[in-house]
Design a protein around this motif. Structure first.
Motif, PDB file in Angstrom:
ATOM      1  N   ILE A 190      -5.600  -1.337  -0.874  1.00  0.00           N
ATOM      2  CA  ILE A 190      -4.513  -2.068  -1.527  1.00  0.00           C
ATOM      3  C   ILE A 190      -4.735  -2.116  -3.032  1.00  0.00           C
ATOM      4  O   ILE A 190      -3.804  -1.926  -3.827  1.00  0.00           O
ATOM      5  CB  ILE A 190      -4.392  -3.491  -0.944  1.00  0.00           C
ATOM      6  N   ALA A 191      -5.990  -2.349  -3.442  1.00  0.00           N
ATOM      7  CA  ALA A 191      -6.310  -2.377  -4.880  1.00  0.00           C
ATOM      8  C   ALA A 191      -6.063  -1.008  -5.506  1.00  0.00           C
ATOM      9  O   ALA A 191      -5.525  -0.909  -6.619  1.00  0.00           O
ATOM     10  CB  ALA A 191      -7.762  -2.796  -5.079  1.00  0.00           C
ATOM     11  N   ASN A 192      -6.439   0.058  -4.796  1.00  0.00           N
ATOM     12  CA  ASN A 192      -6.190   1.409  -5.295  1.00  0.00           C
ATOM     13  C   ASN A 192      -4.701   1.683  -5.441  1.00  0.00           C
ATOM     14  O   ASN A 192      -4.252   2.294  -6.416  1.00  0.00           O
ATOM     15  CB  ASN A 192      -6.810   2.445  -4.362  1.00  0.00           C
ATOM     16  N   SER A 193      -3.917   1.207  -4.475  1.00  0.00           N
ATOM     17  CA  SER A 193      -2.466   1.405  -4.520  1.00  0.00           C
ATOM     18  C   SER A 193      -1.861   0.689  -5.721  1.00  0.00           C
ATOM     19  O   SER A 193      -1.000   1.230  -6.413  1.00  0.00           O
ATOM     20  CB  SER A 193      -1.824   0.908  -3.224  1.00  0.00           C
ATOM     21  N   ARG A 194      -2.316  -0.542  -5.950  1.00  0.00           N
ATOM     22  CA  ARG A 194      -1.807  -1.297  -7.098  1.00  0.00           C
ATOM     23  C   ARG A 194      -2.182  -0.633  -8.413  1.00  0.00           C
ATOM     24  O   ARG A 194      -1.381  -0.576  -9.352  1.00  0.00           O
ATOM     25  CB  ARG A 194      -2.348  -2.725  -7.049  1.00  0.00           C
ATOM     26  N   LYS A 195      -3.411  -0.116  -8.473  1.00  0.00           N
ATOM     27  CA  LYS A 195      -3.860   0.561  -9.683  1.00  0.00           C
ATOM     28  C   LYS A 195      -3.048   1.816  -9.936  1.00  0.00           C
ATOM     29  O   LYS A 195      -2.630   2.088 -11.073  1.00  0.00           O
ATOM     30  CB  LYS A 195      -5.348   0.912  -9.554  1.00  0.00           C
ATOM     31  N   GLU A 196      -2.814   2.589  -8.875  1.00  0.00           N
ATOM     32  CA  GLU A 196      -2.030   3.819  -9.026  1.00  0.00           C
ATOM     33  C   GLU A 196      -0.597   3.507  -9.433  1.00  0.00           C
ATOM     34  O   GLU A 196      -0.018   4.202 -10.270  1.00  0.00           O
ATOM     35  CB  GLU A 196      -2.049   4.606  -7.709  1.00  0.00           C
ATOM     36  N   LEU A 197      -0.020   2.437  -8.843  1.00  0.00           N
ATOM     37  CA  LEU A 197       1.335   2.045  -9.210  1.00  0.00           C
ATOM     38  C   LEU A 197       1.401   1.583 -10.654  1.00  0.00           C
ATOM     39  O   LEU A 197       2.343   1.922 -11.395  1.00  0.00           O
ATOM     40  CB  LEU A 197       1.809   0.927  -8.278  1.00  0.00           C
ATOM     41  N   SER A 198       0.373   0.825 -11.090  1.00  0.00           N
ATOM     42  CA  SER A 198       0.338   0.349 -12.470  1.00  0.00           C
ATOM     43  C   SER A 198       0.217   1.509 -13.447  1.00  0.00           C
ATOM     44  O   SER A 198       0.908   1.555 -14.469  1.00  0.00           O
ATOM     45  CB  SER A 198      -0.840  -0.616 -12.651  1.00  0.00           C
TER      46      SER A 198
ATOM     47  N   MET B 189       0.852  -1.190   0.000  1.00  0.00           N
ATOM     48  CA  MET B 189       0.000   0.000   0.000  1.00  0.00           C
ATOM     49  C   MET B 189       0.888   1.240   0.000  1.00  0.00           C
ATOM     50  O   MET B 189       1.823   1.325   0.809  1.00  0.00           O
ATOM     51  CB  MET B 189      -0.928  -0.009   1.206  1.00  0.00           C
ATOM     52  N   ASN B 190       0.593   2.186  -0.895  1.00  0.00           N
ATOM     53  CA  ASN B 190       1.430   3.374  -0.972  1.00  0.00           C
ATOM     54  C   ASN B 190       1.127   4.345   0.163  1.00  0.00           C
ATOM     55  O   ASN B 190       0.156   4.209   0.900  1.00  0.00           O
ATOM     56  CB  ASN B 190       1.278   4.061  -2.341  1.00  0.00           C
ATOM     57  N   SER B 191       2.002   5.354   0.284  1.00  0.00           N
ATOM     58  CA  SER B 191       1.918   6.274   1.422  1.00  0.00           C
ATOM     59  C   SER B 191       0.615   7.069   1.418  1.00  0.00           C
ATOM     60  O   SER B 191       0.049   7.347   2.481  1.00  0.00           O
ATOM     61  CB  SER B 191       3.115   7.223   1.407  1.00  0.00           C
ATOM     62  N   ARG B 192       0.117   7.421   0.235  1.00  0.00           N
ATOM     63  CA  ARG B 192      -1.115   8.203   0.176  1.00  0.00           C
ATOM     64  C   ARG B 192      -2.300   7.430   0.751  1.00  0.00           C
ATOM     65  O   ARG B 192      -3.108   7.984   1.513  1.00  0.00           O
ATOM     66  CB  ARG B 192      -1.422   8.609  -1.274  1.00  0.00           C
ATOM     67  N   ASN B 193      -2.399   6.160   0.452  1.00  0.00           N
ATOM     68  CA  ASN B 193      -3.500   5.352   0.972  1.00  0.00           C
ATOM     69  C   ASN B 193      -3.310   5.005   2.446  1.00  0.00           C
ATOM     70  O   ASN B 193      -4.291   4.810   3.171  1.00  0.00           O
ATOM     71  CB  ASN B 193      -3.664   4.090   0.133  1.00  0.00           C
ATOM     72  N   ILE B 194      -2.062   4.924   2.898  1.00  0.00           N
ATOM     73  CA  ILE B 194      -1.814   4.734   4.332  1.00  0.00           C
ATOM     74  C   ILE B 194      -2.311   5.941   5.108  1.00  0.00           C
ATOM     75  O   ILE B 194      -2.973   5.811   6.146  1.00  0.00           O
ATOM     76  CB  ILE B 194      -0.311   4.492   4.600  1.00  0.00           C
TER      77      ILE B 194
END
Length: 228
Positions: free
Chosen positions: A195-203, A1-6
Motif C-alpha cells: 500500500i505504501a509503495n502504491s501511494r508513493k508511485e501515485l504521488s 493499492m494499484n494494479s501492479r502491486n495487486i
C-alpha cells in the motif's frame, strides 16, 4: 493499492504457497520418499516436487480468497459495531470459540481412547504462529491491529483448513496447514508495504504529471512571447 502491486501480491503469494508445499510435502511422508533420495531418483523426486508445488498453488488461492473475504468482513464489522475495541472484543470471542471447537470437535469425532490433551497440539501450533504474526503486524502498524491479525491467522486459517480436517489424515493436515500459514502470514505482513509503495508511485506520478504540465505551460508562454 494499484494494479501492479495487486498482481505482485497475487504472484508472490502463489510462489510462497507452492514452494512451501513443495518442501513441507516431503516431511510427513518421508518414509515413502526416503528411498527416492537415497537412490537419487531425480526424476521421481522432481515429479513429486512439481506435483506438490501445483497443489500448493491451490492452497495459496484458498488463502488469498480467505484474506480478501476477511478484509471485506472486517470492514463490515467496523461499520456495524462502529467501534474498533468492540469489534476486536467480538473477534476475541470467535477466536476462543473456534479454537475450542478445533480441539473438542476433533476429539469427540476421531478419538479412539486417546486423551483430550493429545488433540491440543494443532491448536497450540496455530495459536503460537498466530500470536507471533499478530505481534509483528502490531509492530508494523498499531496496537489495534493485533486482534484482527490474530483472528485471521487462527479463525480464517482453520476455516480454510476444514477440507482436510474432516478426513483427519495427518499427512494431508501437515501438507495443507503450513502453506496456508505461510501465505496468510505473508499477506498480512506485506500488505502495508505494498500500500505504501502504491501511494508513493501515485504521488510520483502526480508530481511528474504536474511537472510536465508546468513545462508545457512555460513552453507555450515562451512561444507566445516570441510571436509577440
Amino acid at each position: 493499492m494499484n494494479s501492479r502491486n495487486i498482481v505482485r501480491l497475487f504472484l508472490s503469494t502463489l510462489l510462497i504457497g507452492g514452494l512451501t508445499a513443495g518442501i513441507v510435502g516431503f516431511i510427513p511422508r518421508w518414509s515413502y520418499f526416503q528411498p527416492m533420495f537415497t537412490s537419487l531418483q531425480l526424476g521421481e523426486i522432481f515429479s513429486s516436487f512439481t506435483w506438490m508445488v501445483g497443489v500448493g498453488l491451490i492452497f495459496s488461492l484458498i488463502s488469498q480468497a480467505g484474506y480478501f473475504a476477511y478484509l471485506t468482513v472486517h470492514r463490515f464489522g467496523l461499520g456495524i459495531f462502529n467501534s474498533v475495541s468492540l469489534w476486536n472484543a467480538v473477534q476475541v470471542v470467535f477466536i476462543i470459540f473456534v479454537m475450542f471447537d478445533l480441539v473438542y470437535l476433533r476429539f469427540i469425532t476421531f478419538s479412539k481412547g486417546e486423551g483430550l490433551v493429545s488433540y491440543l497440539g494443532w491448536a497450540v501450533l496455530i495459536l503460537l504462529i498466530g500470536l507471533i504474526t499478530a505481534y509483528l503486524k502490531m509492530k508494523q502498524t498499531n496496537k489495534q491491529a493485533f486482534v484482527p491479525a490474530l483472528f485471521f491467522m487462527t479463525v480464517v486459517t482453520i476455516l480454510e483448513w476444514v477440507p482436510v480436517l474432516r478426513s483427519n489424515n495427518e499427512s494431508w493436515m501437515y501438507f495443507m496447514l503450513f502453506p496456508l500459514l505461510a501465505c496468510n502470514a505473508y499477506q498480512l505482513l506485506i500488505l502495508n508495504k505494498l500500500i505504501a509503495n502504491s501511494r508513493k508511485e501515485l504521488s510520483e506520478k502526480r508530481v511528474g504529471g504536474n511537472g510536465s504540465r508546468a513545462v508545457k505551460q512555460k513552453t507555450n508562454g515562451n512561444s507566445k512571447a516570441v510571436l509577440k
